[in-house]
Design a protein around this motif. Structure first.
Motif, PDB file in Angstrom:
ATOM      1  N   ARG A 177       0.855  -1.182   0.000  1.00 44.77           N
ATOM      2  CA  ARG A 177       0.000   0.000   0.000  1.00 44.77           C
ATOM      3  C   ARG A 177       0.891   1.233   0.000  1.00 44.77           C
ATOM      4  NH1 ARG A 177      -4.819  -0.339   4.107  1.00 44.77           N
ATOM      5  NH2 ARG A 177      -3.167  -0.307   5.670  1.00 44.77           N
ATOM      6  N   VAL A 178       0.655   2.131  -0.920  1.00 43.67           N
ATOM      7  CA  VAL A 178       1.444   3.357  -1.052  1.00 43.67           C
ATOM      8  C   VAL A 178       0.578   4.546  -0.639  1.00 43.67           C
ATOM      9  CG1 VAL A 178       2.644   4.894  -2.662  1.00 43.67           C
ATOM     10  CG2 VAL A 178       2.926   2.403  -2.841  1.00 43.67           C
ATOM     11  N   TRP A 179       1.195   5.457   0.122  1.00 41.83           N
ATOM     12  CA  TRP A 179       0.515   6.670   0.569  1.00 41.83           C
ATOM     13  C   TRP A 179       1.175   7.877  -0.086  1.00 41.83           C
ATOM     14  CZ3 TRP A 179      -3.124   6.609   4.863  1.00 41.83           C
ATOM     15  CH2 TRP A 179      -3.345   5.334   5.390  1.00 41.83           C
ATOM     16  N   ARG A 180       0.356   8.801  -0.573  1.00 41.14           N
ATOM     17  CA  ARG A 180       0.842  10.088  -1.075  1.00 41.14           C
ATOM     18  C   ARG A 180       0.172  11.192  -0.274  1.00 41.14           C
ATOM     19  NH1 ARG A 180       0.550   8.745  -7.575  1.00 41.14           N
ATOM     20  NH2 ARG A 180       2.271   7.215  -7.566  1.00 41.14           N
ATOM     21  N   PHE A 181       1.007  12.011   0.345  1.00 40.11           N
ATOM     22  CA  PHE A 181       0.526  13.092   1.196  1.00 40.11           C
ATOM     23  C   PHE A 181       0.781  14.431   0.515  1.00 40.11           C
ATOM     24  CE2 PHE A 181       1.969   9.669   4.094  1.00 40.11           C
ATOM     25  CZ  PHE A 181       0.748   9.347   4.670  1.00 40.11           C
ATOM     26  N   HIS A 182      -0.174  15.341   0.669  1.00 35.11           N
ATOM     27  CA  HIS A 182      -0.065  16.671   0.049  1.00 35.11           C
ATOM     28  C   HIS A 182      -0.501  17.723   1.053  1.00 35.11           C
ATOM     29  CE1 HIS A 182      -0.157  14.418  -3.834  1.00 35.11           C
ATOM     30  NE2 HIS A 182      -1.085  13.706  -3.205  1.00 35.11           N
ATOM     31  N   THR A 183       0.111  18.916   0.965  1.00 36.78           N
ATOM     32  CA  THR A 183      -0.323  20.067   1.752  1.00 36.78           C
ATOM     33  C   THR A 183       0.265  21.316   1.109  1.00 36.78           C
ATOM     34  OG1 THR A 183      -0.525  20.968   3.992  1.00 36.78           O
ATOM     35  CG2 THR A 183       1.612  20.022   3.392  1.00 36.78           C
ATOM     36  N   ASP A 184       0.170  22.464   1.778  1.00 30.57           N
ATOM     37  CA  ASP A 184       0.746  23.695   1.231  1.00 30.57           C
ATOM     38  C   ASP A 184       2.250  23.527   1.052  1.00 30.57           C
ATOM     39  OD1 ASP A 184      -1.800  24.610   1.507  1.00 30.57           O
ATOM     40  OD2 ASP A 184      -1.363  26.142   3.014  1.00 30.57           O
TER      41      ASP A 184
END
Length: 496
Positions: A177-184
């Motif tokens: 399982r791969v996680w991609r995190f995003h924010t400012d």
């Protein structure tokens, strides 16, 4: 592990058969498997990567303190099932994505397409929520400067595919399982050994559903003696310094006692909450590769011997969970939690003694107090998920008794070390393993029989008489104090 704890005393603090449900399991990767890589907002964008078979795409919006998540699969799914199913209440506080609805089946929360057509993409959105439900870590931890922690396991799901005959099965069991995190772009993202600004990808260890904390915010960790610390700005300087001093020393103490050294560099998150309330409470937990500690209330503004002792006890307890919950994996059967929690209480007591924060007499009183709580709360066997309220007190007394019985062969730490070493080859440890090793080491079959009966079946005789006899064998003389007439209170023990 995560329950709030108060100081223990006024001075410093003031199943019929037991088996391992899953002796073999994938071993979690080291938290340092990936080096720390810092990306800057001005770095050239990388070419888009193809989606993996199982992708969790998470976006945090600092402006309104909210989160969006998408789950993407290589094959269409009829619905998704969450890894953590107890006390989550997602269907009450999360908003299902467009074209989706919540369905609750028993203790299971599922997201299902409204049109009942399988889809490759599911989504939801929710606000930051630091409410703790049951014994699970809260979904979020707040830092006073706006930073946040996110417990990834609350977002973990499995795809469910259904046949025409109505049979439904998980189709992604064991898959990566791969996680991609995003924010400012000016906010940092950190997961274990990986860090970047604005965007971060993390490959979750296959088969390990325990989850960890994502940090999103503007703080940078500070390294000290093999440990990284990320400390809330509202933590007083004295408490930050105390934490940075105590954690490395405790890790060395436990490594010496167990002959097992951490093979990773732990991260310690320290947060502050409810600063306007005139209280001084604590909270903490351990997840793979990290400690999360929380100072609660206004009293932490000013240092005192009592508060230092209280904080040390928290840190000592949680630090030992790096050994009994990570360096050695405990079996997933929740009934085994008495062993991990009881041994953490015992280890913390030994650390307090070693540091001179309590004397032996104070520690003896603590054992008798734990015995009284165990008598009052335990309704059946210790090895029972329903005995959760007694895991700490009864477990601590068990460890104390074993420590005294095995004083010439390594004590309780020696038995725990052997249990952990065995787990390194088997994949996990459980109550059955622990008691088998105890039987090998103890030269007193009656003691082992009595302890096993207490753990597996509960008190076999008058509980006060039993504990008085066991404590006497461990060198503690006590008197039985009967309950007040007309009450249903349990009798208590008093240290002579």
């Amino acid at each position: 592990m995560q329950a709030r704890r108060r100081l223990r005393c006024a001075l410093v603090l003031a199943l019929t058969a037991i088996g391992c449900s899953s002796p073999e399991r994938p071993v979690a990767q080291s938290s340092e498997a990936a080096p720390i890589v810092e990306a800057t907002a001005s770095a050239a964008p990388e070419a888009p990567k193809p989606d993996p078979a199982r992708l969790v795409d998470v976006t945090y919006h600092p402006a309104n303190d909210s989160w969006e998540v998408q789950w993407r699969f290589s094959e269409p799914a009829a619905k998704i099932l969450f890894d953590r199913r107890k006390s989550a209440k997602r269907n009450g506080v999360w908003t299902a994505g467009e074209g989706l609805r919540w369905v609750v089946e028993g203790s299971n929360e599922l997201l299902v397409p409204i049109d009942a057509k399988p889809t490759k993409v599911f989504s939801a959105r929710f606000a930051t929520n630091d409410e703790q439900l049951g014994r699970s870590p809260p979904q979020n931890i707040r830092f006073t400067d706006g930073g946040r922690l996110l417990f990834t396991s609350q977002l973990g799901v499995h795809a469910i595919a259904c046949e025409n005959n109505g049979r439904c099965d998980r189709r992604d069991v064991g898959g990566a399982r791969v996680w991609r995190f995003h924010t400012d772009t000016d906010w940092s993202l950190r997961v274990l050994g990986s860090a970047a600004k604005g965007q971060l990808e993390w490959a979750e260890p296959a088969g390990d559903l325990r989850g960890t904390y994502l940090y999103v915010g503007k703080l940078d960790p500070v390294a000290n003696d093999g440990v990284r610390f990320l400390v809330d700005p509202a933590i007083p300087t004295w408490l930050a310094d105390e934490t940075k001093r105590r954690v490395p020393a405790l890790l060395k103490f436990y490594a010496e006692k167990t002959a097992i050294k951490p093979d990773f560099e732990p991260m310690v998150f320290v947060s502050r909450s409810r600063t306007g309330e005139a209280i001084g409470d604590v909270n903490g937990r351990v997840l793979p590769g990290l400690l999360q500690l929380e100072a609660i209330g206004q009293k932490w503004d000013t240092a005192s011997g009592q508060l230092k002792g209280q904080w040390f006890e928290l840190v000592a307890h949680e630090s030992f969970h790096l050994w009994n919950a990570q360096l050695a994996r405990r079996d997933e059967n929740a009934a085994n939690e008495w062993l991990s929690e009881g041994s953490a209480v015992y280890a913390g007591s030994e650390a307090l003694l070693s540091e001179g924060l309590v004397d032996q007499k104070s520690n003896d009183r603590h054992i008798v107090s734990s015995s009284n709580r165990c008598m009052a709360n335990l309704k059946g066997p210790i090895f029972d998920e329903g005995a959760a309220a007694s895991f700490y007190s009864c477990g601590a007394v068990v460890q104390f008794l074993i420590d005294r019985k095995l004083a010439k062969s390594g004590g309780a730490f020696g038995l725990l070390a052997a249990t952990f070493a065995q787990a390194k080859t088997r994949g996990s440890y459980c109550t059955k393993d622990y008691l088998a090793l105890l039987e090998e080491r103890a030269a007193d079959p009656v003691f082992v029989r009595d302890l096993r009966t207490w753990i597996e079946k509960g008190f076999a005789e008058d509980r006060a008489v039993f504990l008085q006899r066991m404590l006497k064998g461990a060198g503690l003389s006590t008197s039985i104090i009967p309950p007040k007439k007309g009450t249903n209170d349990a009798p208590t023990l008093r240290l002579d």
